[in-house]
Design a protein around this motif. Structure first.
Motif, PDB file in Angstrom:
ATOM      1  N   PHE A 119     -78.728 -50.167  -7.405  1.00  0.00           N
ATOM      2  CA  PHE A 119     -78.255 -51.475  -6.970  1.00  0.00           C
ATOM      3  C   PHE A 119     -76.962 -51.258  -6.196  1.00  0.00           C
ATOM      4  O   PHE A 119     -75.951 -50.856  -6.756  1.00  0.00           O
ATOM      5  CB  PHE A 119     -78.052 -52.335  -8.230  1.00  0.00           C
ATOM      6  CG  PHE A 119     -77.284 -53.599  -8.027  1.00  0.00           C
ATOM      7  CD1 PHE A 119     -77.527 -54.427  -6.934  1.00  0.00           C
ATOM      8  CD2 PHE A 119     -76.325 -54.005  -8.954  1.00  0.00           C
ATOM      9  CE1 PHE A 119     -76.820 -55.607  -6.770  1.00  0.00           C
ATOM     10  CE2 PHE A 119     -75.614 -55.184  -8.800  1.00  0.00           C
ATOM     11  CZ  PHE A 119     -75.864 -55.984  -7.705  1.00  0.00           C
ATOM     12  N   ASN A 162     -82.888 -55.697   5.572  1.00  0.00           N
ATOM     13  CA  ASN A 162     -83.638 -55.597   4.327  1.00  0.00           C
ATOM     14  C   ASN A 162     -83.816 -54.116   4.033  1.00  0.00           C
ATOM     15  O   ASN A 162     -83.233 -53.274   4.697  1.00  0.00           O
ATOM     16  CB  ASN A 162     -84.967 -56.355   4.390  1.00  0.00           C
ATOM     17  CG  ASN A 162     -85.761 -55.977   5.603  1.00  0.00           C
ATOM     18  OD1 ASN A 162     -85.737 -54.824   6.003  1.00  0.00           O
ATOM     19  ND2 ASN A 162     -86.435 -56.926   6.197  1.00  0.00           N
ATOM     20  N   VAL A 163     -84.608 -53.793   3.029  1.00  0.00           N
ATOM     21  CA  VAL A 163     -84.648 -52.393   2.617  1.00  0.00           C
ATOM     22  C   VAL A 163     -85.660 -51.568   3.422  1.00  0.00           C
ATOM     23  O   VAL A 163     -85.947 -50.431   3.075  1.00  0.00           O
ATOM     24  CB  VAL A 163     -84.912 -52.249   1.099  1.00  0.00           C
ATOM     25  CG1 VAL A 163     -83.700 -52.698   0.323  1.00  0.00           C
ATOM     26  CG2 VAL A 163     -86.137 -53.029   0.682  1.00  0.00           C
ATOM     27  N   PHE A 196     -75.221 -49.979   4.017  1.00  0.00           N
ATOM     28  CA  PHE A 196     -76.122 -50.147   2.873  1.00  0.00           C
ATOM     29  C   PHE A 196     -77.005 -48.903   2.731  1.00  0.00           C
ATOM     30  O   PHE A 196     -77.181 -48.348   1.656  1.00  0.00           O
ATOM     31  CB  PHE A 196     -76.987 -51.400   3.077  1.00  0.00           C
ATOM     32  CG  PHE A 196     -77.830 -51.735   1.883  1.00  0.00           C
ATOM     33  CD1 PHE A 196     -77.350 -52.579   0.895  1.00  0.00           C
ATOM     34  CD2 PHE A 196     -79.104 -51.207   1.749  1.00  0.00           C
ATOM     35  CE1 PHE A 196     -78.125 -52.880  -0.215  1.00  0.00           C
ATOM     36  CE2 PHE A 196     -79.880 -51.492   0.640  1.00  0.00           C
ATOM     37  CZ  PHE A 196     -79.391 -52.338  -0.352  1.00  0.00           C
ATOM     38  N   ASP A 201     -73.883 -52.601  -4.756  1.00  0.00           N
ATOM     39  CA  ASP A 201     -73.040 -53.801  -4.763  1.00  0.00           C
ATOM     40  C   ASP A 201     -72.108 -53.696  -3.563  1.00  0.00           C
ATOM     41  O   ASP A 201     -71.134 -52.939  -3.585  1.00  0.00           O
ATOM     42  CB  ASP A 201     -72.264 -53.884  -6.077  1.00  0.00           C
ATOM     43  CG  ASP A 201     -71.382 -55.127  -6.132  1.00  0.00           C
ATOM     44  OD1 ASP A 201     -71.381 -55.898  -5.137  1.00  0.00           O
ATOM     45  OD2 ASP A 201     -70.694 -55.323  -7.148  1.00  0.00           O
ATOM     46  N   HIS A 202     -72.422 -54.454  -2.514  1.00  0.00           N
ATOM     47  CA  HIS A 202     -71.601 -54.361  -1.297  1.00  0.00           C
ATOM     48  C   HIS A 202     -70.383 -55.271  -1.347  1.00  0.00           C
ATOM     49  O   HIS A 202     -69.678 -55.444  -0.359  1.00  0.00           O
ATOM     50  CB  HIS A 202     -72.438 -54.590  -0.029  1.00  0.00           C
ATOM     51  CG  HIS A 202     -73.282 -55.832  -0.005  1.00  0.00           C
ATOM     52  ND1 HIS A 202     -73.030 -56.921  -0.783  1.00  0.00           N
ATOM     53  CD2 HIS A 202     -74.383 -56.129   0.727  1.00  0.00           C
ATOM     54  CE1 HIS A 202     -73.939 -57.853  -0.526  1.00  0.00           C
ATOM     55  NE2 HIS A 202     -74.781 -57.390   0.380  1.00  0.00           N
ATOM     56  N   ALA A 227     -84.890 -49.687  -4.906  1.00  0.00           N
ATOM     57  CA  ALA A 227     -83.627 -50.303  -4.500  1.00  0.00           C
ATOM     58  C   ALA A 227     -83.647 -51.740  -4.998  1.00  0.00           C
ATOM     59  O   ALA A 227     -84.467 -52.535  -4.577  1.00  0.00           O
ATOM     60  CB  ALA A 227     -83.484 -50.285  -2.980  1.00  0.00           C
ATOM     61  N   GLY A 267     -79.488 -60.387   3.233  1.00  0.00           N
ATOM     62  CA  GLY A 267     -79.036 -59.022   2.954  1.00  0.00           C
ATOM     63  C   GLY A 267     -77.546 -58.830   3.211  1.00  0.00           C
ATOM     64  O   GLY A 267     -76.847 -58.248   2.385  1.00  0.00           O
ATOM     65  N   SER A 317     -87.608 -57.659  -5.335  1.00  0.00           N
ATOM     66  CA  SER A 317     -87.309 -56.338  -5.889  1.00  0.00           C
ATOM     67  C   SER A 317     -87.177 -56.412  -7.407  1.00  0.00           C
ATOM     68  O   SER A 317     -87.549 -55.483  -8.124  1.00  0.00           O
ATOM     69  CB  SER A 317     -86.058 -55.734  -5.242  1.00  0.00           C
ATOM     70  OG  SER A 317     -84.915 -56.477  -5.554  1.00  0.00           O
ATOM     71  N   SER A 349     -82.028 -55.359  -5.251  1.00  0.00           N
ATOM     72  CA  SER A 349     -81.043 -56.152  -4.517  1.00  0.00           C
ATOM     73  C   SER A 349     -80.561 -57.346  -5.322  1.00  0.00           C
ATOM     74  O   SER A 349     -79.593 -57.992  -4.961  1.00  0.00           O
ATOM     75  CB  SER A 349     -81.675 -56.658  -3.223  1.00  0.00           C
ATOM     76  OG  SER A 349     -82.689 -57.601  -3.538  1.00  0.00           O
TER      77      SER A 349
END
Ligand code: XMP
Length: 510
Positions: free
Chosen positions: A246, A344-345, A302, A248-249, A220, A390, A227, A222
């Motif tokens: 990736f 976070n991831v 996410f 993209d929010h 993932a 995030g 990352s 970011s």
């Protein structure tokens, strides 16, 4: 290739990670591990030297951490710092006294010659932070430095290679403190300096090739440093077997998503999939103004967005995590109150069908990750990227997040970053950004009344984000930023500067 290792036993002092970073900067690998490690484990670790850190205790406290005397009989050099040196003296039969007053801050010491004090001046300033002090040395030890309050500011048994310093050689306030650490590592432990980031890169690529073989890896991405560096390392090792996703929010800074695609997909030729889910995030954030609710929605979406991509990719063998060494040290320590729920991831493993996690950076401090990034040829804007939360810009817009506010925020933030860079301050300020406050004020522009957003500038200096001070940006730079924002950015007519440190405030506004 196995490199030499130094073992740092953690007695709970505030500078412990700093000791480890200093040792690494001197090109010697080290680990910071709990002080209750058994003698057997210490032997198995096979260090070239051992360092005891400082700590908040007194050796006389009933529950203060102790050390097995056998550690001094292994023939491995030991350096005790602050509490560590008191513990060494006490354990070996010296005398430590409780003082009625503490000594904090700078003190002048006089050094005597020894292998630990090579290249130190006769007199110099050092940083003290202690209450107890050593009043009699154990047998075989001699004084190597003294100060007015400390008859044994440094001491050692050169034959057994056991040394102690009451002050903190790892902090910048100790003049030539790193020389003392260097002397310990190179003159006493026999370090060869085999921990360099170019060695790390070549060894790690080799190790990743062997581990991954012809299997599939998922990462993932970011846009953040960790990352990006982790993915690039793996890409160098196994090329197209790595797929990066990736998400993209839509809450990224101006041009940021395009930069990620251009560096990693176009530049490095990575197999990088972009999930363009900005509209979904914005829809879910409609009408939401509570900070924690925003964070939860974004964190949850996410994971959903990533999951959708991961499902399309199917089963992979490895999932990459950008864990770095401070995360490893922190995990396992006590729980503290939740101030903000961090995104976070970490929540990803549960939604990916994979066999194993790989964490190529788990041995590295942040500054080492950045050096690796440069070794790998990544551009400065990726490697030196400021920390970015995030949940992105959503927590820099007070109240509801809308497309219009996002645009105002992106444009103002872009100007701030541009002017900070032009003033040559980008390396000096730890983090800086703009915030849309939840208030509007009246202004006058071109003879017209305006009623628009108040934009705040937030800029801080910090070491680890745990504490921060507001940055003293010169007035003329602030003036340029302010003038440009109100002139060039839509829906902004007033600029304020946040002059609060952390604590009591936090760095982000939400
Ligand atoms: P605060 O606002 O808590 O921020 O003082 C400390 C640092 O953490 C960043 N931050 C985050 N980082 N996920 C992250 O990965 C998050 O949810 C998050 N929230 C805050 C913040 O930018 C600052 O550097």
């Amino acid at each position: 290739m196995q490199h030499q290792r130094v073992l740092i036993l953690d007695f709970g002092g505030q500078y412990n990670q700093l000791i480890a970073r200093r040792v690494r900067e001197l090109n010697v690998f080290c680990d910071l591990l709990p002080s209750d490690m058994s003698l057997k484990k210490i032997k198995e670790y096979n260090p070239i030297g051992i360092i005891f850190t400082g700590g908040p205790n007194s050796v006389y406290d009933a529950d203060s951490p102790k050390i097995d005397r056998g550690v001094f009989e292994l023939g491995i050099p030991v350096l005790g710092i602050c509490y560590g040196c008191q513990l060494m003296a006490y354990t070996l039969g010296g005398e430590v006294q409780r003082a009625s007053t503490s000594e904090y801050g700078k003190a002048e010491v006089t050094y005597s010659s020894s292998r630990l004090t090579v290249d130190m001046p006769a007199n110099a300033v050092c940083w003290m932070s202690h209450t107890d002090r050593i009043t009699r040395l154990p047998e075989g030890f001699k004084m190597l430095a003294k100060s007015q309050n400390c008859p044994y500011a440094a001491f050692g048994d050169e034959e057994r290679k056991l040394y102690g310093v009451q002050f903190h050689p790892e902090v910048n306030h100790t003049f030539k403190g790193t020389v003392i650490l260097k002397n310990f590592l190179y003159n006493i432990c026999g370090a060869v300096g085999d921990w360099t980031m170019s060695n790390f890169v070549s060894n790690q690529i080799e190790a990743l090739k062997n581990k991954i073989g012809d299997k599939k890896v998922l990462c993932a991405m970011s846009g953040g440093v960790d990352s990006a560096v982790a993915a690039t390392l793996i890409h160098k090792a196994v090329g197209d077997q790595l797929t990066c996703v990736f998400v993209d929010h839509g809450l990224l800074r101006k041009y940021e998503a395009d930069e990620v695609m251009s560096v990693f997909k176009d530049g490095l030729g990575m197999n990088l999939i972009k999930a363009d889910d900005g509209a979904i995030f914005l829809e879910r954030l409609k009408g939401v103004s509570d900070p924690e609710t925003k964070r939860k929605i974004i964190g949850e979406q996410f994971i959903r967005s990533f999951e959708k991509q991961a499902k399309a990719i199917g089963k992979v063998d490895f999932l990459v995590q950008g864990t770095i060494y401070p995360d490893v040290i922190e995990s396992g320590k006590g729980k503290s109150a939740v101030i903000k729920s961090h995104h976070n991831v970490g929540g990803l493993p549960s939604v990916v069908d994979f066999k194993e996690i790989i964490e190529p950076l788990r041995d590295l401090f942040k500054d080492e990750v950045r050096k690796v990034g440069f070794e790998l040829g990544l551009p400065k804007n990726v490697v030196m990227r400021q920390p970015f939360p995030g949940p992105g810009l959503a927590i820099r817009i007070m109240g509801e997040v809308t497309e219009e506010k996002l645009e105002t925020l992106r444009d103002s933030d872009y100007i701030l970053r541009d002017e900070i860079a032009k003033a040559g301050l980008d390396d000096k300020i730890w983090q800086y950004f703009t915030v849309i406050t939840n208030s509007k004020t009246v202004g006058v522009q071109g003879d017209f009344r305006t009623y628009e957003n108040v934009i705040a500038i937030r800029a801080v200096t910090s070491v680890d984000a745990m504490t921060a001070d507001w940055a003293r940006i010169p007035y003329d730079v602030l003036e340029k930023i302010s003038t440009r924002i109100v002139n060039e950015v839509k829906h902004a007519n007033r600029i304020v500067y946040d002059i609060t440190s952390k604590p009591p405030a936090t760095i982000e506004w939400e």
